[in-house]
Motif scaffolding. Structure first.
Motif, PDB file in Angstrom:
ATOM      1  N   VAL A  55      -2.414  31.942  39.163  1.00 56.28           N
ATOM      2  CA  VAL A  55      -2.909  33.282  39.521  1.00 56.28           C
ATOM      3  C   VAL A  55      -2.152  33.818  40.724  1.00 56.28           C
ATOM      4  CG1 VAL A  55      -4.922  34.603  40.284  1.00 56.28           C
ATOM      5  CG2 VAL A  55      -5.192  32.824  38.548  1.00 56.28           C
ATOM      6  N   ALA A  56      -1.942  32.974  41.735  1.00 53.29           N
ATOM      7  CA  ALA A  56      -1.209  33.408  42.929  1.00 53.29           C
ATOM      8  C   ALA A  56       0.226  33.788  42.581  1.00 53.29           C
ATOM      9  CB  ALA A  56      -1.228  32.306  43.982  1.00 53.29           C
ATOM     10  N   THR A  57       0.843  33.020  41.692  1.00 57.14           N
ATOM     11  CA  THR A  57       2.217  33.314  41.277  1.00 57.14           C
ATOM     12  C   THR A  57       2.292  34.660  40.562  1.00 57.14           C
ATOM     13  OG1 THR A  57       2.710  30.957  41.050  1.00 57.14           O
ATOM     14  CG2 THR A  57       4.165  32.484  39.896  1.00 57.14           C
ATOM     15  N   TYR A  58       1.313  34.936  39.725  1.00 53.00           N
ATOM     16  CA  TYR A  58       1.267  36.220  39.021  1.00 53.00           C
ATOM     17  C   TYR A  58       1.153  37.373  40.010  1.00 53.00           C
ATOM     18  CZ  TYR A  58      -0.529  39.977  36.055  1.00 53.00           C
ATOM     19  OH  TYR A  58      -0.723  41.185  35.439  1.00 53.00           O
ATOM     20  N   TRP A  59       0.257  37.240  40.990  1.00 50.08           N
ATOM     21  CA  TRP A  59       0.094  38.299  41.992  1.00 50.08           C
ATOM     22  C   TRP A  59       1.329  38.423  42.877  1.00 50.08           C
ATOM     23  CZ3 TRP A  59      -5.428  36.463  43.769  1.00 50.08           C
ATOM     24  CH2 TRP A  59      -6.378  36.899  42.829  1.00 50.08           C
ATOM     25  N   ARG A  60       1.920  37.300  43.237  1.00 51.33           N
ATOM     26  CA  ARG A  60       3.035  37.314  44.191  1.00 51.33           C
ATOM     27  C   ARG A  60       4.297  37.927  43.593  1.00 51.33           C
ATOM     28  NH1 ARG A  60       2.737  36.214  49.726  1.00 51.33           N
ATOM     29  NH2 ARG A  60       4.610  35.237  50.499  1.00 51.33           N
ATOM     30  N   THR A  61       4.572  37.592  42.327  1.00 52.96           N
ATOM     31  CA  THR A  61       5.844  37.993  41.707  1.00 52.96           C
ATOM     32  C   THR A  61       5.736  39.256  40.872  1.00 52.96           C
ATOM     33  OG1 THR A  61       5.431  36.654  39.720  1.00 52.96           O
ATOM     34  CG2 THR A  61       6.540  35.575  41.590  1.00 52.96           C
ATOM     35  N   ASN A  62       4.512  39.561  40.376  1.00 51.31           N
ATOM     36  CA  ASN A  62       4.294  40.677  39.458  1.00 51.31           C
ATOM     37  C   ASN A  62       5.098  40.532  38.172  1.00 51.31           C
ATOM     38  OD1 ASN A  62       2.822  42.974  38.796  1.00 51.31           O
ATOM     39  ND2 ASN A  62       4.391  44.374  39.526  1.00 51.31           N
ATOM     40  N   LEU A  63       5.460  39.307  37.819  1.00 52.77           N
ATOM     41  CA  LEU A  63       5.987  39.054  36.486  1.00 52.77           C
ATOM     42  C   LEU A  63       4.868  39.277  35.481  1.00 52.77           C
ATOM     43  CD1 LEU A  63       7.925  35.721  37.187  1.00 52.77           C
ATOM     44  CD2 LEU A  63       8.947  37.980  36.853  1.00 52.77           C
ATOM     45  N   THR A  64       5.206  39.502  34.223  1.00 49.66           N
ATOM     46  CA  THR A  64       4.174  39.608  33.204  1.00 49.66           C
ATOM     47  C   THR A  64       3.607  38.210  32.938  1.00 49.66           C
ATOM     48  OG1 THR A  64       5.700  39.274  31.364  1.00 49.66           O
ATOM     49  CG2 THR A  64       5.399  41.542  32.142  1.00 49.66           C
ATOM     50  N   LEU A  65       2.405  38.161  32.404  1.00 48.43           N
ATOM     51  CA  LEU A  65       1.819  36.858  32.067  1.00 48.43           C
ATOM     52  C   LEU A  65       2.638  36.156  30.987  1.00 48.43           C
ATOM     53  CD1 LEU A  65      -2.017  37.564  32.160  1.00 48.43           C
ATOM     54  CD2 LEU A  65      -0.694  36.142  33.721  1.00 48.43           C
ATOM     55  N   ARG A  66       3.313  36.926  30.155  1.00 46.62           N
ATOM     56  CA  ARG A  66       4.187  36.324  29.149  1.00 46.62           C
ATOM     57  C   ARG A  66       5.352  35.585  29.813  1.00 46.62           C
ATOM     58  NH1 ARG A  66       3.896  37.402  23.969  1.00 46.62           N
ATOM     59  NH2 ARG A  66       2.702  39.299  24.364  1.00 46.62           N
ATOM     60  N   GLN A  67       5.746  36.048  31.000  1.00 45.76           N
ATOM     61  CA  GLN A  67       6.815  35.371  31.740  1.00 45.76           C
ATOM     62  C   GLN A  67       6.289  34.220  32.597  1.00 45.76           C
ATOM     63  OE1 GLN A  67       7.980  39.039  33.640  1.00 45.76           O
ATOM     64  NE2 GLN A  67       9.945  39.099  32.570  1.00 45.76           N
ATOM     65  N   VAL A  68       5.077  34.403  33.170  1.00 44.77           N
ATOM     66  CA  VAL A  68       4.516  33.377  34.051  1.00 44.77           C
ATOM     67  C   VAL A  68       4.033  32.157  33.261  1.00 44.77           C
ATOM     68  CG1 VAL A  68       2.605  32.871  35.638  1.00 44.77           C
ATOM     69  CG2 VAL A  68       3.884  35.016  35.858  1.00 44.77           C
ATOM     70  N   ALA A  69       3.431  32.382  32.102  1.00 44.40           N
ATOM     71  CA  ALA A  69       2.818  31.286  31.349  1.00 44.40           C
ATOM     72  C   ALA A  69       3.786  30.130  31.070  1.00 44.40           C
ATOM     73  CB  ALA A  69       2.217  31.824  30.051  1.00 44.40           C
ATOM     74  N   PRO A  70       5.019  30.364  30.565  1.00 41.84           N
ATOM     75  CA  PRO A  70       5.920  29.238  30.303  1.00 41.84           C
ATOM     76  C   PRO A  70       6.285  28.441  31.552  1.00 41.84           C
ATOM     77  CG  PRO A  70       6.708  31.235  29.215  1.00 41.84           C
ATOM     78  CD  PRO A  70       5.610  31.640  30.128  1.00 41.84           C
ATOM     79  N   LEU A  71       6.244  29.083  32.724  1.00 46.22           N
ATOM     80  CA  LEU A  71       6.553  28.361  33.955  1.00 46.22           C
ATOM     81  C   LEU A  71       5.531  27.270  34.238  1.00 46.22           C
ATOM     82  CD1 LEU A  71       7.537  31.362  36.273  1.00 46.22           C
ATOM     83  CD2 LEU A  71       9.064  29.834  35.016  1.00 46.22           C
ATOM     84  N   PHE A  72       4.320  27.431  33.688  1.00 47.05           N
ATOM     85  CA  PHE A  72       3.267  26.436  33.866  1.00 47.05           C
ATOM     86  C   PHE A  72       3.009  25.644  32.588  1.00 47.05           C
ATOM     87  CE2 PHE A  72       2.686  29.285  37.372  1.00 47.05           C
ATOM     88  CZ  PHE A  72       2.184  28.496  38.391  1.00 47.05           C
ATOM     89  N   GLY A  73       3.813  25.890  31.561  1.00 45.71           N
ATOM     90  CA  GLY A  73       3.681  25.122  30.327  1.00 45.71           C
ATOM     91  C   GLY A  73       2.476  25.484  29.494  1.00 45.71           C
TER      92      GLY A  73
END
Length: 255
Positions: A55-73
């Motif tokens: 959640v913090a990464t999503y807020w910090r970077t403003n990447l889409t969740l489609r981009q953030v999700a693979p970073l966490f597997g």
């Protein structure tokens, strides 16, 4: 499917949360007490600390969740579910009754927002929402944040309509000249026919400006979180985001 980012490796915590490892551990413990490990439906694929970091990464970077999700597997649907579940649990607590020596500072900030139901064309030439932020003048902690209002709303109206006026009751509150008629402490202004302020008024305005700089600095730090520069979330998403970011900001200052 394994992820790239995990809270097990402390090097990811500070860049995406702005917290030390000890502060992050306190944050995870708080979220757990608030029900972060409550199981609803499918089991969580990620441990709680990784979900908080997502959640913090999503807020910090403003990447889409489609981009953030693979970073966490995880899949995007899992990331959506994590965001919906944890965002309210990260929010700052309601303001307590202020102590006698407490002084607050309030200011409004415009957050560009895609959801037109809480946004309007504003002086920054974008569709934005007006968020009223109250901080403690001494500790610089965020005390309260008002509900989002259209960015065309002026600050003197937004102060009461957003609800932050209730948090300021019982404490002297400093504000800029846009809060005329609210009863707050605003700078002296030249009256009709007056060409200059007297020396005492000029000196008091200088003190006022130095005090108000603290809320400007707080807003600047909050906007280091890129989601507050172009928020794609709908409904109360922008409100939940800034409430959670305020929690992280406060924790970084106090721990």
């Amino acid at each position: 499917m394994g992820g790239v980012i995990s809270a097990d490796d402390p090097k990811w915590i500070e860049p995406f949360c702005g917290l030390t490892e000890v502060q992050f551990t306190k944050l995870v413990a708080l979220v757990r007490r608030r029900g972060g490990d409550v199981q609803r439906g499918r089991p969580w694929r990620l441990p709680l600390q990784d979900r908080v970091l997502l959640v913090a990464t999503y807020w910090r970077t403003n990447l889409t969740l489609r981009q953030v999700a693979p970073l966490f597997g995880v899949l995007k649907s899992a990331a959506d579910r994590i965001l919906d579940h944890l965002s309210p649990l990260l929010a700052i607590s309601p303001a307590r009754q202020p102590r006698k020596d407490t002084v607050y500072i309030v200011d409004g900030t415009l957050v560009p927002t895609r959801d037109r139901s809480v946004a309007a064309s504003s002086k920054n030439y974008r569709y934005s929402t007006n968020l009223q932020v109250v901080i403690d003048a001494n500790s610089r902690l965020v005390v309260a944040i008002g509900i989002p209002l259209p960015g065309s709303r002026n600050d003197c109206r937004a102060f009461t309509e957003s609800g932050v006026d209730r948090a300021c009751r019982g404490a002297p509150t400093i504000a800029d000249g846009g809060y005329q008629g609210t009863g707050l402490l605003i700078p002296h202004r030249k009256r009709r026919g007056q060409t200059h302020l007297n020396p005492q008024q000029e000196a008091e305005n200088a003190v006022h400006r130095r005090a108000r700089a603290r809320v400007e600095h707080a807003l600047s730090r909050l906007k280091n979180w890129k989601i507050l520069r172009d928020c794609r979330l709908k409904g109360n998403g922008v409100h939940q985001a800034i409430l959670g970011i305020a929690r992280l900001h406060n924790l970084a200052l106090t721990s």
